[in-house]
Design an enzyme around this catalytic site. Sequence first.
Site: not given
Length: 272
Positions: A8, A42-43, A219, A222
């Site tokens: 992430d 990642t988003g 962390d 998601n």
Amino acid sequence: MIKLIAIDLDGTLLNDKKEVTPRNKEVLARAKAQGVKIVICTGRPLRAIRPYLEELSLKEPGDYSITFNGGLVQKNETGEIIEKAAMQLADIHELVSVAEDLNLPLDVVSEEIVLSLPTSAAHPSIYGSLNPLLDCRPFAVADLDESMLYNKAVIAYHQEVLDPKIPEISSEIREKYEIIKSRNNLLEFMPKGITKAYGISLLAQDLGIKQEEVMAIGDEENDLPMIRYAGIGVAMANAVPIIKEAADVVTVSNQEDGVAAVIEEYVLKGGA
């Protein structure tokens, strides 16, 4: 033996200044040199992580990223999509109604463009300010059509307003979509079953990598599916409690090069 590390960005690889530290950069380069796949998970859309990919020398043939919280698996060098899951137009109209009922802003990410929809006059979206690399454009709901690709929808607003509204989302909507906070001021909607773990599993299958050969580091909420999926799930010391509880390992914080520390211990030193 770990062959793929899914990482992430915010709160994990990046420090609080949104920087990749020299130690993290050096350790990732060493792992890649040993043949380990370093995969940013990642988003964000690919557009919004390209500077980090360049900084980490992750734009070569054989480098991949998982974007949109698992909705796309892409080749970093070309942007070519090798796996894809997206929303339908009907989903977006349904989420427009949800956002209007909550009186909160709705942004829809369509490939590398963010469509900012007019669902709340009182609470304008802060999505663009969260990442200046995003290309945010005002867009009318009436102009949405079936030909467009809808990767995800988000509500981006100040936590003190957003959090009390989340319990108002109906159980029917919760059952139909993955609804996860990726930051304290960002609520994301994805098709049911589409998570970072889903994207990692597809890429691992494509590359012939087993589940137990995957490390995932994160962390936030998601990141939970990939932490549970990975052979070694790693939580940052600054992670939310649910991530720490699910993790196999808790490393030091993003301010203390936690990514580098855990990779040195469990990958470069051959730990188990």
